[in-house]
Structure formats: structure tokens, C-alpha cells
Design a protein around this motif. Structure first.
Motif, PDB file in Angstrom:
ATOM      1  N   VAL A 403      20.092 -12.536  42.096  1.00  0.00           N
ATOM      2  CA  VAL A 403      20.807 -13.816  42.144  1.00  0.00           C
ATOM      3  C   VAL A 403      21.594 -13.911  40.851  1.00  0.00           C
ATOM      4  O   VAL A 403      21.030 -13.749  39.760  1.00  0.00           O
ATOM      5  CB  VAL A 403      19.840 -15.004  42.289  1.00  0.00           C
ATOM      6  CG1 VAL A 403      20.586 -16.327  42.111  1.00  0.00           C
ATOM      7  CG2 VAL A 403      19.141 -14.962  43.644  1.00  0.00           C
ATOM      8  N   LEU A 404      22.893 -14.154  40.952  1.00  0.00           N
ATOM      9  CA  LEU A 404      23.759 -14.264  39.774  1.00  0.00           C
ATOM     10  C   LEU A 404      24.075 -15.735  39.517  1.00  0.00           C
ATOM     11  O   LEU A 404      24.571 -16.437  40.412  1.00  0.00           O
ATOM     12  CB  LEU A 404      25.064 -13.483  39.980  1.00  0.00           C
ATOM     13  CG  LEU A 404      25.056 -12.010  39.564  1.00  0.00           C
ATOM     14  CD1 LEU A 404      23.983 -11.229  40.307  1.00  0.00           C
ATOM     15  CD2 LEU A 404      26.432 -11.382  39.804  1.00  0.00           C
ATOM     16  N   GLU A 405      23.785 -16.182  38.312  1.00  0.00           N
ATOM     17  CA  GLU A 405      24.057 -17.561  37.907  1.00  0.00           C
ATOM     18  C   GLU A 405      25.193 -17.561  36.894  1.00  0.00           C
ATOM     19  O   GLU A 405      25.244 -16.716  36.005  1.00  0.00           O
ATOM     20  CB  GLU A 405      22.807 -18.189  37.297  1.00  0.00           C
ATOM     21  CG  GLU A 405      23.010 -19.622  36.823  1.00  0.00           C
ATOM     22  CD  GLU A 405      21.779 -20.187  36.128  1.00  0.00           C
ATOM     23  OE1 GLU A 405      21.856 -21.330  35.648  1.00  0.00           O
ATOM     24  OE2 GLU A 405      20.747 -19.477  36.056  1.00  0.00           O
ATOM     25  N   GLU A 410      31.490 -21.605  37.364  1.00  0.00           N
ATOM     26  CA  GLU A 410      32.304 -21.060  38.456  1.00  0.00           C
ATOM     27  C   GLU A 410      31.556 -21.245  39.784  1.00  0.00           C
ATOM     28  O   GLU A 410      30.373 -20.938  39.883  1.00  0.00           O
ATOM     29  CB  GLU A 410      32.588 -19.566  38.236  1.00  0.00           C
ATOM     30  CG  GLU A 410      33.465 -19.271  37.023  1.00  0.00           C
ATOM     31  CD  GLU A 410      32.695 -19.187  35.719  1.00  0.00           C
ATOM     32  OE1 GLU A 410      33.317 -18.956  34.669  1.00  0.00           O
ATOM     33  OE2 GLU A 410      31.451 -19.348  35.758  1.00  0.00           O
ATOM     34  N   GLU A 411      32.260 -21.730  40.811  1.00  0.00           N
ATOM     35  CA  GLU A 411      31.606 -22.052  42.076  1.00  0.00           C
ATOM     36  C   GLU A 411      31.633 -20.883  43.041  1.00  0.00           C
ATOM     37  O   GLU A 411      32.569 -20.075  43.057  1.00  0.00           O
ATOM     38  CB  GLU A 411      32.253 -23.284  42.705  1.00  0.00           C
ATOM     39  CG  GLU A 411      32.060 -24.540  41.875  1.00  0.00           C
ATOM     40  CD  GLU A 411      32.294 -25.801  42.676  1.00  0.00           C
ATOM     41  OE1 GLU A 411      32.677 -25.702  43.868  1.00  0.00           O
ATOM     42  OE2 GLU A 411      32.093 -26.897  42.121  1.00  0.00           O
ATOM     43  N   GLN A 412      30.586 -20.800  43.893  1.00  0.00           N
ATOM     44  CA  GLN A 412      30.418 -19.629  44.737  1.00  0.00           C
ATOM     45  C   GLN A 412      31.563 -19.423  45.720  1.00  0.00           C
ATOM     46  O   GLN A 412      31.925 -18.272  46.001  1.00  0.00           O
ATOM     47  CB  GLN A 412      29.073 -19.670  45.464  1.00  0.00           C
ATOM     48  CG  GLN A 412      28.791 -20.872  46.295  1.00  0.00           C
ATOM     49  CD  GLN A 412      27.383 -20.791  46.890  1.00  0.00           C
ATOM     50  OE1 GLN A 412      27.159 -20.161  47.911  1.00  0.00           O
ATOM     51  NE2 GLN A 412      26.432 -21.430  46.250  1.00  0.00           N
ATOM     52  N   ASP A 413      32.148 -20.475  46.254  1.00  0.00           N
ATOM     53  CA  ASP A 413      33.272 -20.291  47.188  1.00  0.00           C
ATOM     54  C   ASP A 413      34.417 -19.554  46.502  1.00  0.00           C
ATOM     55  O   ASP A 413      35.004 -18.619  47.066  1.00  0.00           O
ATOM     56  CB  ASP A 413      33.763 -21.646  47.713  1.00  0.00           C
ATOM     57  CG  ASP A 413      32.789 -22.260  48.700  1.00  0.00           C
ATOM     58  OD1 ASP A 413      31.907 -21.516  49.194  1.00  0.00           O
ATOM     59  OD2 ASP A 413      32.902 -23.465  48.981  1.00  0.00           O
ATOM     60  N   SER A 428      27.014 -15.947  49.722  1.00  0.00           N
ATOM     61  CA  SER A 428      26.639 -17.311  49.367  1.00  0.00           C
ATOM     62  C   SER A 428      25.122 -17.476  49.381  1.00  0.00           C
ATOM     63  O   SER A 428      24.410 -16.816  50.134  1.00  0.00           O
ATOM     64  CB  SER A 428      27.270 -18.284  50.368  1.00  0.00           C
ATOM     65  OG  SER A 428      26.753 -19.585  50.203  1.00  0.00           O
ATOM     66  N   MET A 429      24.628 -18.380  48.565  1.00  0.00           N
ATOM     67  CA  MET A 429      23.205 -18.729  48.543  1.00  0.00           C
ATOM     68  C   MET A 429      22.900 -19.924  49.444  1.00  0.00           C
ATOM     69  O   MET A 429      21.729 -20.223  49.710  1.00  0.00           O
ATOM     70  CB  MET A 429      22.785 -19.055  47.109  1.00  0.00           C
ATOM     71  CG  MET A 429      22.644 -17.859  46.193  1.00  0.00           C
ATOM     72  SD  MET A 429      21.061 -17.044  46.380  1.00  0.00           S
ATOM     73  CE  MET A 429      19.986 -18.191  45.496  1.00  0.00           C
ATOM     74  N   ILE A 430      23.923 -20.594  49.916  1.00  0.00           N
ATOM     75  CA  ILE A 430      23.723 -21.839  50.657  1.00  0.00           C
ATOM     76  C   ILE A 430      22.806 -21.681  51.878  1.00  0.00           C
ATOM     77  O   ILE A 430      21.963 -22.549  52.131  1.00  0.00           O
ATOM     78  CB  ILE A 430      25.088 -22.442  51.068  1.00  0.00           C
ATOM     79  CG1 ILE A 430      25.845 -22.905  49.821  1.00  0.00           C
ATOM     80  CG2 ILE A 430      24.916 -23.604  52.032  1.00  0.00           C
ATOM     81  CD1 ILE A 430      27.234 -23.447  50.098  1.00  0.00           C
ATOM     82  N   PRO A 431      22.907 -20.586  52.679  1.00  0.00           N
ATOM     83  CA  PRO A 431      22.037 -20.477  53.871  1.00  0.00           C
ATOM     84  C   PRO A 431      20.546 -20.506  53.578  1.00  0.00           C
ATOM     85  O   PRO A 431      19.750 -20.794  54.472  1.00  0.00           O
ATOM     86  CB  PRO A 431      22.450 -19.120  54.474  1.00  0.00           C
ATOM     87  CG  PRO A 431      23.839 -18.895  54.001  1.00  0.00           C
ATOM     88  CD  PRO A 431      23.879 -19.481  52.627  1.00  0.00           C
ATOM     89  N   ILE A 446      23.535 -11.223  45.739  1.00  0.00           N
ATOM     90  CA  ILE A 446      24.171  -9.907  45.699  1.00  0.00           C
ATOM     91  C   ILE A 446      23.109  -8.816  45.859  1.00  0.00           C
ATOM     92  O   ILE A 446      22.078  -8.829  45.183  1.00  0.00           O
ATOM     93  CB  ILE A 446      24.955  -9.751  44.376  1.00  0.00           C
ATOM     94  CG1 ILE A 446      25.893  -8.564  44.412  1.00  0.00           C
ATOM     95  CG2 ILE A 446      24.059  -9.706  43.171  1.00  0.00           C
ATOM     96  CD1 ILE A 446      26.964  -8.620  43.319  1.00  0.00           C
ATOM     97  N   GLY A 447      23.297  -7.918  46.801  1.00  0.00           N
ATOM     98  CA  GLY A 447      22.364  -6.823  47.053  1.00  0.00           C
ATOM     99  C   GLY A 447      23.016  -5.482  46.756  1.00  0.00           C
ATOM    100  O   GLY A 447      24.233  -5.400  46.564  1.00  0.00           O
ATOM    101  N   TYR A 448      22.196  -4.432  46.743  1.00  0.00           N
ATOM    102  CA  TYR A 448      22.769  -3.115  46.430  1.00  0.00           C
ATOM    103  C   TYR A 448      22.118  -1.993  47.238  1.00  0.00           C
ATOM    104  O   TYR A 448      22.231  -0.821  46.896  1.00  0.00           O
ATOM    105  CB  TYR A 448      22.628  -2.825  44.921  1.00  0.00           C
ATOM    106  CG  TYR A 448      21.232  -2.954  44.362  1.00  0.00           C
ATOM    107  CD1 TYR A 448      20.334  -1.884  44.374  1.00  0.00           C
ATOM    108  CD2 TYR A 448      20.798  -4.168  43.822  1.00  0.00           C
ATOM    109  CE1 TYR A 448      19.055  -2.008  43.856  1.00  0.00           C
ATOM    110  CE2 TYR A 448      19.519  -4.303  43.304  1.00  0.00           C
ATOM    111  CZ  TYR A 448      18.654  -3.214  43.321  1.00  0.00           C
ATOM    112  OH  TYR A 448      17.374  -3.344  42.813  1.00  0.00           O
ATOM    113  N   SER A 449      21.463  -2.330  48.351  1.00  0.00           N
ATOM    114  CA  SER A 449      20.733  -1.306  49.112  1.00  0.00           C
ATOM    115  C   SER A 449      21.646  -0.288  49.779  1.00  0.00           C
ATOM    116  O   SER A 449      21.225   0.818  50.097  1.00  0.00           O
ATOM    117  CB  SER A 449      19.854  -1.976  50.172  1.00  0.00           C
ATOM    118  OG  SER A 449      20.642  -2.692  51.105  1.00  0.00           O
TER     119      SER A 449
END
Length: 472
Positions: A403-405, A410-413, A428-431, A446-449
Motif C-alpha cells: 500500500v503506497l501512502e 496526491e489523490e488516488q484518482d 484504487s484502495m476504495i473497493p 500496488i502488486g508485483y506478482s
């Protein structure tokens, strides 16, 4: 008039069937009209009576005509008020055209979560065990309905695996093989159902689990979660029948539940005659220390329902997961699900059991941890170098996501749109919030698999240019 084409690829009975059916549907033969008799039509067309009989039988089975004893075959009324007057078919072609016309950005680096690179799957060994089983005496059960709890051999291997890797003591009778977390949770929603259906759940938490609870008419009571962990105080007044948690690697923040909180949660379940649903979705993927002991291993009162999966460690498309039911719930399970069969293919389960029996699964996990640790370390190294203090990373040391803060606000959209402009996909983290208004707008997922080390480097460099060069 019926015509028979001698050189047609369709058999003669099918030619008769199709022509009569078409005439009935187009109204050329009216409702109630009598068709030529089998003998008469056969003589007219110069064919065998059995051929005409076969065509008429098929028409009768489908409801186009009806045989009346001693009178012959009559046309049925096939009209429908609903289909003719009310039903307006969707223009599928137009919808798909509209969708294709939408301009989609070209994505070079997808920082998604969940999908695994195909080359990591053990194709060679999977082929080997599949062939061995299909050529062995075990193949005799291939046409049997599988046991509702899953293949016995696989359950035995899971028991051994859980003891060695998670410190859990359980029996094969407690294991239930499923085709994914949602399947297992649907079963639990039935087992745990009370007049007041309340499930306590982390907020934010995994939306796939939350949807199952809501679809089963459960009310969700939020347990606040943050980058610092869970706040359990609210659960004591929740009146919940169970709490769904991810204690080894909280989703999505990545925190680990402390021993104090684990004991508090277990005590709550015991005092309130409730259960803890422990989703251990990626416990194998830990890089900074040994895997954290399962909450189940601390439970002396048989209150923890443990759920594990092969989706993050082996393949999500196998659709194999499992849960360990408390002994006290087994009688109710066998009563309510006595007629069920396992939803997972017998062959898949038996191959997985053979794969595990010879130690291949443990070796595969070690290999996956090495691979993902490299990407994990590269991500932290590059993000620290590129972003400096402009970004805070949450969830280090395990799993395949961060999770990037953004302390600058700066807003996620905006962050997501800027990333797409340079060919990078972030999320987005909203869901993950039941109350979406509570989601902070300065965080992204953000993932990296799906990415290798070089792709992680290049993707982060592009994100830096998209986010921080754009600001300057």
C-alpha cells in the motif's frame, strides 16, 4: 411441400424435421392443422416409414406437434405472449462494438495482484503425476462422485503440511476441500447462521469475502484496520457470530496481528460463543522472518476456522483451497451438506496430493519465496531511491503487494490516471472499504506478482516520472 436432397450432408429425417419446424415457426402450417400421416408422407417422398417416424418423434419431443391416438399428428400452438410481445433482445453486437470503441491505454507494466507468471507453474511434474495416476489403479474412481470433503489423500497431505508449516494440529476429518475462498465462506454462512446474522470484519478488508457475507444476508460489523494494526475494542459490543480476519498478513495493509490481540480475539470468541474465520491467504510468502504461527495453533477452545489456499503459492486457476472446521461444527456440516460433492476435479486433487507427498510443494514454495523476495527487495530499493519521502510503503516483509501512502496529499484518482498515461497500471484502495467514504484518498494499492525484477525497476521509474515530474 417437403423436398429431400439426396446429396445433402444432413440425414433425410433431419431434412424433414427442419422443413416442418420452419413452416410451423413461420406460420405456414397453422396451429391445429393435421400433418400428413407417416405412411402417406413416406410414399409421397419415396422413403422408409422409419425415417418419417424419426422426424415426427423429434418434433413431438420438442413440442411442435402432438400425436393423437387414432387420429395422427397435429401442430401445437408454439406462440408465446412473453417472447412475442414483451421480450426485447439486447443488441449484443452493438454493445460489444461500443466497448471496443472505447480507447484503452496501452499498459506496459501492470502492478496487479493475484495472477502469477505461467513459467512458475511446475508443468513437467504436473504432467508426470497426471500420467502416473491415469495409468494406475487409482483411475478406477475417475467416474465416481467425489467425497463432499474432498479427496482423502489430499486431505492427509494438507494435515501434514499444516503441522510442519503452521504448527497446527488437526485431522483429515476436519479438512474440507473447496474451489476458492468464496465457496468456503458460503458453506460457513450456512453453518453459522443465526437469527441475528452479524459478521465482524476488518475495515478495510478483502472485498471478495465481504460480498459473500452480504449476499448471504449477513450484516457486516467493521473492525477498524490501519497501517498500525486492528482496533479490536468495537468487536466486544458487536454481537457477531464470527469474525473474519487475516492475522498473519492483514489485507490490504500487511500488518501482523500481535500476540496480545490474538489472545484477545480468541477470548472474545470463547466468551461470546462465536468463531474466528482465519483467512491465511499468503502465509507462505514471508521474507523478513519465519512464517507467523497460525491463530489456529493458539486456539485451545476449538473456536478457529482456518482457511488456506494454493492460489498464491501454486496457481489460482487450479481452484483449490481448504478449510479446517472446528470439531464442534462437523456434526452440523455433515447434516446440512450430506448430499453435496466436492466441487474440485478428482484428478486435480489426486495430482496435487501426489505432488505434495514427495516434497515438491515445499520446494516450490521455497523457490517462489526466493523469486518474490527479489522483487520485493527491488521494489523497496527502487521506491526508496526514486520517491524518497514522498511515498510511504506499507506491508513490507511478506506477500506480493504494497500500500503506497502519499504524505503530500496526491489523490488516488489522479495517481492512477497519471500512471496510465505512461503505460503503468496501479489500483484504487476504495473497493476494500465497506464504507467507501472512509477510504483515505492519498493511498493506492500496488502488486508485483506478475512482474520480474527488471520490470519492477522500469515500472517504478515510469511512475516517478508520471507522478512527480508532472507536479514540477
Amino acid at each position: 411441400m417437403i423436398y429431400i436432397q439426396e446429396n445433402s450432408n444432413d440425414p433425410m429425417y433431419l431434412q424433414i424435421y427442419n422443413q416442418v419446424k420452419k413452416d410451423i415457426e413461420q406460420g405456414n402450417i397453422a396451429h391445429g392443422e393435421r400433418l400428413p400421416g407417416i405412411r402417406t408422407l413416406a410414399q409421397t417422398l419415396g422413403i422408409a416409414r422409419n425415417t418419417v417416424s424419426q422426424a415426427y418423434t423429434q418434433l413431438a419431443v420438442e413440442g411442435y406437434i402432438q400425436a393423437r391416438h387414432g387420429s395422427g399428428f397435429f401442430v401445437m400452438d408454439t406462440s408465446s405472449e412473453f417472447t412475442e410481445k414483451n421480450y426485447v433482445p439486447q443488441d449484443i453486437k452493438a454493445l460489444s462494438t461500443q466497448k471496443s470503441e472505447l480507447k484503452k491505454p496501452v499498459i506496459l507494466y501492470d502492478f496487479q495482484y493475484g495472477t502469477l507468471p505461467y513459467e512458475q507453474f511446475p508443468f513437467k511434474l504436473w504432467r508426470k503425476y497426471t500420467s502416473q495416476i491415469l495409468l494406475s489403479s487409482q483411475k478406477e474412481v475417475v467416474n465416481h462422485y467425489p467425497d463432499k470433503q474432498g479427496d482423502l489423500f489430499l486431505r492427509e497431505e494438507i494435515v501434514r503440511h499444516l503441522y510442519k508449516s503452521r504448527g497446527m494440529v488437526c485431522s483429515k476429518e476436519q479438512i474440507i476441500i473447496g474451489c476458492g475462498l468464496q465457496y468456503s465462506l458460503n458453506i460457513l454462512c450456512t453453518l453459522l447462521r443465526k437469527e441475528n446474522n452479524i459478521i465482524a470484519m476488518e475495515e478495510p478488508g478483502y472485498n471478495g469475502a465481504r460480498d459473500v457475507f452480504i449476499n448471504n444476508n449477513y450484516n457486516v460489523h467493521a473492525i477498524p484496520a490501519s497501517k498500525d494494526g486492528l482496533i479490536l475494542s468495537s468487536i466486544h459490543c458487536s454481537n457477531a457470530c464470527a469474525a473474519y480476519v487475516t492475522p498473519s498478513h492483514q489485507f490490504p495493509y500487511g500488518t501482523v496481528m500481535s500476540i496480545v490481540q490474538r489472545k484477545e480475539l480468541l477470548n472474545w470468541a470463547n466468551v461470546n460463543d462465536a468463531y474466528i474465520i482465519e483467512d491465511d491467504y499468503d502465509s507462505e510468502l514471508r521474507y523478513d522472518a519465519n512464517p507467523v504461527p497460525a491463530l489456529h495453533s493458539l486456539d485451545a477452545e476449538d473456536r478457529t476456522i482456518y482457511i488456506g489456499t494454493f492460489s498464491k503459492s501454486l496457481s489460482p486457476s487450479l481452484r483449490v483451497n481448504y478449510m479446517v472446521l472446528p470439531v464442534r461444527l462437523l456434526k452440523r456440516y455433515h447434516s446440512l451438506f450430506c448430499s453435496h460433492s466436492s466441487p474440485v476435479s478428482w484428478l486435480t486433487q489426486r495430482v496435487l496430493a501426489a505432488y505434495m507427498r514427495e516434497g515438491n510443494y515445499e520446494r516450490h514454495i521455497r523457490k517462489m519465496c526466493i523469486t518474490y523476495k527479489r522483487c520485493h527487495d527491488i521494489f523497496i530499493q527502487e521506491a526508496t531511491k526514486m520517491f524518497d519521502k514522498k511515498v510511504i510503503l506499507h506491508g513490507r516483509g511478506a506477500g506480493v503487494h504494497f500500500v503506497l501512502e502519499f504524505p503530500g496529499g496526491e489523490e488516488q484518482d489522479w495517481l492512477i490516471k497519471q500512471a496510465e498515461k505512461v503505460g503503468v497500471k496501479v489500483y484504487s484502495m476504495i473497493p476494500f472499504w465497506n464504507d467507501r467514504n472512509e477510504c483515505p484518498r492519498n493511498i493506492i494499492f500496488i502488486g508485483y506478482s506478475l512482474l520480474n525484477e527488471q520490470q519492477v525497476r522500469e515500472g517504478i521509474a515510469l511512475l516517478h516520472s508520471a507522478w512527480f515530474n508532472a507536479l514540477t
